[in-house]
Structures are given as C-alpha cells and as structure tokens.
Design a protein around this motif. Sequence first.
Motif, PDB file in Angstrom:
ATOM      1  N   MET A 201      53.689  50.079  47.787  1.00  0.00           N
ATOM      2  CA  MET A 201      53.368  48.971  48.682  1.00  0.00           C
ATOM      3  C   MET A 201      52.675  47.805  47.988  1.00  0.00           C
ATOM      4  SD  MET A 201      53.328  48.314  52.115  1.00  0.00           S
ATOM      5  CE  MET A 201      52.368  47.349  53.259  1.00  0.00           C
ATOM      6  N   VAL A 202      52.278  47.947  46.732  1.00  0.00           N
ATOM      7  CA  VAL A 202      51.452  46.923  46.089  1.00  0.00           C
ATOM      8  C   VAL A 202      52.171  45.577  46.046  1.00  0.00           C
ATOM      9  CG1 VAL A 202      50.359  46.223  43.920  1.00  0.00           C
ATOM     10  CG2 VAL A 202      50.074  48.564  44.763  1.00  0.00           C
ATOM     11  N   ARG A 203      53.406  45.563  45.582  1.00  0.00           N
ATOM     12  CA  ARG A 203      54.144  44.306  45.482  1.00  0.00           C
ATOM     13  C   ARG A 203      54.414  43.704  46.865  1.00  0.00           C
ATOM     14  NH1 ARG A 203      60.029  44.374  42.839  1.00  0.00           N
ATOM     15  NH2 ARG A 203      60.422  45.586  44.733  1.00  0.00           N
ATOM     16  N   LEU A 204      54.825  44.541  47.814  1.00  0.00           N
ATOM     17  CA  LEU A 204      55.134  44.047  49.151  1.00  0.00           C
ATOM     18  C   LEU A 204      53.883  43.492  49.827  1.00  0.00           C
ATOM     19  CD1 LEU A 204      57.095  43.675  51.499  1.00  0.00           C
ATOM     20  CD2 LEU A 204      56.544  46.019  52.216  1.00  0.00           C
ATOM     21  N   ALA A 205      52.727  44.157  49.636  1.00  0.00           N
ATOM     22  CA  ALA A 205      51.486  43.672  50.247  1.00  0.00           C
ATOM     23  C   ALA A 205      51.147  42.278  49.746  1.00  0.00           C
ATOM     24  CB  ALA A 205      50.342  44.640  49.953  1.00  0.00           C
ATOM     25  N   ARG A 236      40.786  39.577  36.937  1.00  0.00           N
ATOM     26  CA  ARG A 236      41.637  39.213  38.060  1.00  0.00           C
ATOM     27  C   ARG A 236      43.079  39.595  37.734  1.00  0.00           C
ATOM     28  NH1 ARG A 236      37.015  38.886  39.857  1.00  0.00           N
ATOM     29  NH2 ARG A 236      36.224  37.109  41.061  1.00  0.00           N
ATOM     30  N   ILE A 237      43.775  40.149  38.721  1.00  0.00           N
ATOM     31  CA  ILE A 237      45.141  40.633  38.519  1.00  0.00           C
ATOM     32  C   ILE A 237      46.071  39.924  39.486  1.00  0.00           C
ATOM     33  CG2 ILE A 237      46.650  42.662  38.587  1.00  0.00           C
ATOM     34  CD1 ILE A 237      44.154  44.368  37.979  1.00  0.00           C
ATOM     35  N   GLU A 238      47.137  39.356  38.975  1.00  0.00           N
ATOM     36  CA  GLU A 238      48.122  38.667  39.807  1.00  0.00           C
ATOM     37  C   GLU A 238      49.188  39.645  40.301  1.00  0.00           C
ATOM     38  OE1 GLU A 238      48.129  35.493  40.750  1.00  0.00           O
ATOM     39  OE2 GLU A 238      46.297  34.984  39.633  1.00  0.00           O
ATOM     40  N   LEU A 243      42.991  40.699  47.062  1.00  0.00           N
ATOM     41  CA  LEU A 243      41.792  41.448  46.710  1.00  0.00           C
ATOM     42  C   LEU A 243      41.563  41.449  45.208  1.00  0.00           C
ATOM     43  CD1 LEU A 243      39.595  43.180  48.173  1.00  0.00           C
ATOM     44  CD2 LEU A 243      41.010  45.179  47.656  1.00  0.00           C
ATOM     45  N   LEU A 244      42.594  41.801  44.446  1.00  0.00           N
ATOM     46  CA  LEU A 244      42.467  41.838  42.984  1.00  0.00           C
ATOM     47  C   LEU A 244      42.602  40.462  42.343  1.00  0.00           C
ATOM     48  CD1 LEU A 244      44.438  45.112  42.234  1.00  0.00           C
ATOM     49  CD2 LEU A 244      42.103  44.632  41.465  1.00  0.00           C
ATOM     50  N   ARG A 245      43.207  39.536  43.051  1.00  0.00           N
ATOM     51  CA  ARG A 245      43.375  38.195  42.499  1.00  0.00           C
ATOM     52  C   ARG A 245      42.145  37.308  42.689  1.00  0.00           C
ATOM     53  NH1 ARG A 245      47.533  37.091  45.213  1.00  0.00           N
ATOM     54  NH2 ARG A 245      46.563  35.832  46.864  1.00  0.00           N
ATOM     55  N   GLU A 246      41.430  37.503  43.810  1.00  0.00           N
ATOM     56  CA  GLU A 246      40.375  36.547  44.182  1.00  0.00           C
ATOM     57  C   GLU A 246      38.986  37.151  44.290  1.00  0.00           C
ATOM     58  OE1 GLU A 246      41.704  34.832  47.830  1.00  0.00           O
ATOM     59  OE2 GLU A 246      43.629  34.152  46.987  1.00  0.00           O
TER      60      GLU A 246
END
Length: 247
Positions: A201-205, A236-238, A243-246
Amino acid sequence: MPDVLGWRAKFGVLAPSTNTVVEADLTRLAVPGVTAHIGRIHIRDQDMGDDAGMERLLDQIREEIVAACERVLTCEPDYMVMGMSAETFWGGVEGNRRFVRQIHEVTGLQVATGAEACRRALEHTGARRIGVVTPYQAVGDENVVRFFGELGFEVRRIKGLRCPTAVSIAHVTEDELRAALLEVDGDDVDALVQCGTNLSMVRLADEAERWLGKPVLAINAAIWWMALRDNGFTDRIEGAGSLLREH
C-alpha cells in the motif's frame, strides 16, 4: 566498530514467514547507514478464512515470536521493528503495551509497532475521525476499532478484505485497495489508515493523498517513520506519503 552498511543503526525486524511485502517495502524505504534485518516468525497453518483461523494464526505468532527475536538478536541490532500489525492491535491499548513489554524483555531493545506508529502519526496530523482498511476477518477489525476507540479516535468506517490465507494478503491488487479506500472515505473522515503489513500500500497511499486531499497512512511507512524518528534520524523519503516526506 560500526557495521560497514548499518553504520548509523541496525534494525531487527520481526515478520511472519508468510509475509512477502514488508521486507521489500523496508528495502525501498532505506536511508543511508540504516539497515533492516528480518527475523521470520514460523507460520505452519496460514489459514485465516474465518475468525477462528485468524485466532489460530495469532496463536502461532505468540508461540514463535521469542525464537524469532533470539534469531535476529544474533546480528546485534540496535532497535526492533514489528513487521506485522494484527497482534499489536489485539487487546486494545493495553494489548499493545503488553506486546511492547514482551519484546523489550526478550531483546532489551525498544520496538516500533504498527498500532503505536498509527497512533503517533494520527496525533501528528491532528486527525480524529478515520476510515480504516484491513486484510482481516471480523475479529481483527473489532480489535482495530477497539484500539483506536480507546485512544479517542472515531472509526467512521472500516473495510476488512477478509483475506483467506496469510499469503493471499499480498495478492490484493491496487485496484482493490483503491476501491476500499474510496469505500471508507467521506467528508466525515479526516484521515485513512491501512493495517496489515502484507498489503502492498505504500505507493498507492502516496498517490491517494493527492487525489483525496487528506493523510493516507500505509502501515509499513508509518512503522518505518516511527523507527527512524525514535532513533533521531530525520531523513525525508519521497514516494511513501506525506508522513515520511514532511514530518
């Protein structure tokens, strides 16, 4: 001397032997100097086609988890990550606390769980009313609703996909997950939460946040976020959600 690849930290990850998604997700979410090392929990009977089957699956996890901890400890990890989520919701808030205590007693390490990661993430975003998607049977959904309810979150809608086996959770397609998200969403929902670490689900989320205009928490991303932030890593992860980006 630090590990040549995990020179910042080594995370021990506990995952059912049937899970084919969480290890791949954590590899995708890797940051420099932090490595994840899987300890497999042996699942002999993966049938979870009804409530009784799901209970049996969790019984196997409880029987095997200490041995899995002992195996992963041999690589000398610095922190533990729970790569399955159902057991961390079971029994509500106190059930999650008992689980964390058990892992700490066995390993001497702190642990990130799916339930706690979702709590922190929701509080971070300020969301109180949520829609939830799970792969579980009814008994699993009941425990998820109980956990969030005890914390003051309101589960407006929950969609259990009723996956028949533990391995079949990873067979759920993005189209099916997209439909499930839309089913539990609404103007009365502040954020969406996906449980079940074997759901991809990570990409779809990440994409869904753009077309729904609200936080969509994929549990593997939330667990990894908690693990990184607990250890002071602010990378930070794109491509894995806001959540992980910001944050």
